[in-house]
Design an enzyme around this catalytic site. Structure first.
Site, PDB file in Angstrom:
ATOM      1  N   ASP A  61       0.748  -1.171   0.141  1.00 50.95           N
ATOM      2  CA  ASP A  61       0.117   0.004  -0.088  1.00 50.95           C
ATOM      3  C   ASP A  61       1.073   1.262   0.181  1.00 50.95           C
ATOM      4  O   ASP A  61       1.868   1.226   0.817  1.00 50.95           O
ATOM      5  CB  ASP A  61      -0.889  -0.121   1.223  1.00 50.95           C
ATOM      6  CG  ASP A  61      -2.215   0.800   0.881  1.00 50.95           C
ATOM      7  OD1 ASP A  61      -3.356   0.451   1.221  1.00 50.95           O
ATOM      8  OD2 ASP A  61      -2.111   1.893   0.542  1.00 50.95           O
ATOM      9  N   ASN A  69     -10.263   6.881   6.693  1.00 43.65           N
ATOM     10  CA  ASN A  69     -10.305   5.329   6.546  1.00 43.65           C
ATOM     11  C   ASN A  69     -10.912   4.834   7.858  1.00 43.65           C
ATOM     12  O   ASN A  69     -11.086   3.600   7.828  1.00 43.65           O
ATOM     13  CB  ASN A  69      -8.592   5.228   6.608  1.00 43.65           C
ATOM     14  CG  ASN A  69      -7.988   5.480   5.364  1.00 43.65           C
ATOM     15  OD1 ASN A  69      -6.893   5.907   5.454  1.00 43.65           O
ATOM     16  ND2 ASN A  69      -8.630   5.795   4.183  1.00 43.65           N
ATOM     17  N   LEU A  70     -10.726   5.436   8.968  1.00 42.84           N
ATOM     18  CA  LEU A  70     -11.099   4.863  10.400  1.00 42.84           C
ATOM     19  C   LEU A  70     -12.295   4.189  10.470  1.00 42.84           C
ATOM     20  O   LEU A  70     -12.602   3.414  11.385  1.00 42.84           O
ATOM     21  CB  LEU A  70     -10.745   5.574  11.335  1.00 42.84           C
ATOM     22  CG  LEU A  70      -9.303   6.243  11.289  1.00 42.84           C
ATOM     23  CD1 LEU A  70      -9.032   7.423  12.465  1.00 42.84           C
ATOM     24  CD2 LEU A  70      -8.074   5.279  11.650  1.00 42.84           C
ATOM     25  N   GLN A  71     -13.222   4.581   9.634  1.00 45.89           N
ATOM     26  CA  GLN A  71     -14.516   4.107   9.741  1.00 45.89           C
ATOM     27  C   GLN A  71     -14.838   2.726   9.455  1.00 45.89           C
ATOM     28  O   GLN A  71     -15.789   2.027   9.580  1.00 45.89           O
ATOM     29  CB  GLN A  71     -15.677   4.854   8.751  1.00 45.89           C
ATOM     30  CG  GLN A  71     -16.835   4.446   8.357  1.00 45.89           C
ATOM     31  CD  GLN A  71     -16.668   3.921   6.960  1.00 45.89           C
ATOM     32  OE1 GLN A  71     -15.727   3.737   6.244  1.00 45.89           O
ATOM     33  NE2 GLN A  71     -18.219   3.851   6.291  1.00 45.89           N
ATOM     34  N   ASP A 129      -8.974  -0.563  -4.588  1.00 47.12           N
ATOM     35  CA  ASP A 129     -10.060   0.121  -4.428  1.00 47.12           C
ATOM     36  C   ASP A 129     -10.355   0.703  -5.878  1.00 47.12           C
ATOM     37  O   ASP A 129     -11.012   1.861  -6.032  1.00 47.12           O
ATOM     38  CB  ASP A 129     -10.072   1.309  -3.584  1.00 47.12           C
ATOM     39  CG  ASP A 129      -9.004   2.143  -4.007  1.00 47.12           C
ATOM     40  OD1 ASP A 129      -8.176   2.051  -4.824  1.00 47.12           O
ATOM     41  OD2 ASP A 129      -8.925   3.331  -3.134  1.00 47.12           O
ATOM     42  N   CYS A 169     -11.356 -16.620 -14.691  1.00 43.21           N
ATOM     43  CA  CYS A 169     -10.551 -15.496 -14.414  1.00 43.21           C
ATOM     44  C   CYS A 169     -11.645 -14.227 -14.378  1.00 43.21           C
ATOM     45  O   CYS A 169     -12.676 -14.173 -14.569  1.00 43.21           O
ATOM     46  CB  CYS A 169      -9.160 -15.196 -15.005  1.00 43.21           C
ATOM     47  SG  CYS A 169      -9.560 -14.027 -16.532  1.00 43.21           S
ATOM     48  N   CYS A 186     -15.844   8.038  -5.800  1.00 45.24           N
ATOM     49  CA  CYS A 186     -15.778   7.771  -4.679  1.00 45.24           C
ATOM     50  C   CYS A 186     -16.464   8.218  -3.598  1.00 45.24           C
ATOM     51  O   CYS A 186     -17.220   7.696  -2.654  1.00 45.24           O
ATOM     52  CB  CYS A 186     -13.982   7.689  -4.110  1.00 45.24           C
ATOM     53  SG  CYS A 186     -13.016   7.183  -5.062  1.00 45.24           S
TER      54      CYS A 186
HETATM   55 ZN   LIG Z   1     -10.272 -15.502 -18.159  1.00 39.19          ZN
END
Ligand SMILES: [Zn+2]
Lengths: 269, 84
Positions: A61, A69-71, A129, A169, A186
């Site tokens: 990351d 973020n903390l939620q 994300d 996949c 977002c």
């Molecule tokens: Zn595939």
């Protein structure tokens, strides 16, 4: 492998399980998993995999911990604000279980670095994300024959499927990234915090099942849930002959960085 | 994914019974395409959904001319890009 008394005690609830036992726990402890994204999905996955005693856990990351973020990103605490997420995550994982070797990568995955990062791992967890990263992880795992767990959440919904080489996949189902202007931003979308926990722990369970080799993985199945109505459904999917990467006439033959309108930190909810 | 229509005759009108995401839907309209089915189901962003028809993925560029028939099983699988 010789278990110490402490380990026998720590892992006793696993060892007592018929499908795990000492052998299964040993396989978990020899396992190497890479979690891409130390956020909503990566946080619960990292906590449970560390607690389970997975031998090596890599975590990728590039961000620092932000108040928004903390939620839901339960591996990060209020005093961790502004700390690199990988550092914050490593501290918690080692505190839960000092047996675990945590390897941190404070970076984002791109076409030019992902193969070098995934190569040392047995299984990859997608906790990213954005679509470019999700497709990149799929493509890198298909090319390098690495199993991985796809995870996606939005508002009150979640989805996950497990790829193992030779089976359906992510592109078999979703072909290619949606047009940028169709993706809700977002700040428009939002997510119920607990959804991240629901999905990330399903991904962690898939990792553990993969290591112990028991039961049925979520391969050739897409699990979808709607937590607002609390309904779960598994849609059977199969390898798609028109898949652009694993189909009969592949058009994706190398890794590329797809474009995406990135949300900046301020607009990120 | 064939073009064969086989709706049941009911009092002059024809209805089509299909299964969408595991739930039965009865449609008044006999000739129906994937695009129209997405509209009926109020999918406002068709670019954000993959459509599986009787176990085969419909090609996005063919949604408008892919016919839905009586008894078909359809899955709408939504793109979900979140994770953080
Ligand atoms: Zn595939």
């Amino acid at each position: 492998m010789k278990f110490t008394d402490e380990q026998l005690e720590r892992y006793s609830r696993h060892i007592i399980l018929q499908n795990v036992g000492v052998t299964g726990q040993e396989k978990i402890m020899n396992g190497k998993v890479l979690i891409i994204g130390a956020g909503g999905l990566g946080a619960p996955a990292a906590l449970y995999l560390a607690a389970a005693g997975v031998g090596t856990i890599g975590i990728v990351d590039g961000d620092v911990v932000d108040r928004t973020n903390l939620q839901r990103q339960v591996i990060h605490f209020t005093p961790d604000l502004n700390k690199p997420k990988v550092e914050s995550a490593k501290e918690k994982m080692e505190a839960i279980n000092p047996d675990v070797k945590v390897v941190t990568y404070k970076e984002l995955v791109f076409a030019n670095n992902i193969e070098g990062i995934i190569k040392d791992y047995d299984f990859i967890v997608d906790g990213t994300d954005n679509f470019p990263a999700k497709f990149l992880i799929n493509d890198a795992c298909v090319f390098n024959k690495k199993p991985f767990s796809h995870g996606g959440i939005l508002r009150f919904d979640g989805q996950t499927m497990t790829y193992v080489p030779g089976e359906a996949c992510y592109r078999c189902v979703f072909n290619s990234p949606p047009p940028k202007d169709a993706v809700p931003t977002c700040s428009q979308a939002g997510v119920l915090g607990a959804i991240a926990g629901m999905l990330g722990t399903i991904q962690a369970a898939e990792v553990l099942k993969f290591f112990i080799g028991e039961g049925e993985l979520l391969t050739n199945r897409l699990l979808v849930f709607d937590a607002l109505n609390m309904t779960f459904r598994t849609a059977p999917v199969k390898k798609n002959p028109n898949c652009p990467i694993c189909g009969d006439n592949p058009t994706v033959t190398e890794l590329v960085d797809a474009e995406q309108a990135m949300c900046d930190l301020r607009s990120r909810m | 994914m064939t073009l064969v229509g086989c709706g049941n005759d009911t009092k002059g009108g024809k209805e089509v019974k299909i299964v969408v995401n595991g739930k039965e839907q009865v449609l008044e309209q006999e000739k129906l395409t994937v695009t129209e089915l997405l509209e009926i189901n109020k999918v406002d962003m068709p670019d954000m959904v993959s459509v599986q028809l009787n176990g085969e993925f419909a090609k996005r560029e063919e949604f408008a001319r892919t016919q839905i028939n009586d008894g078909d099983e359809i899955d709408f699988l939504y793109f979900m890009g979140g994770g953080k």
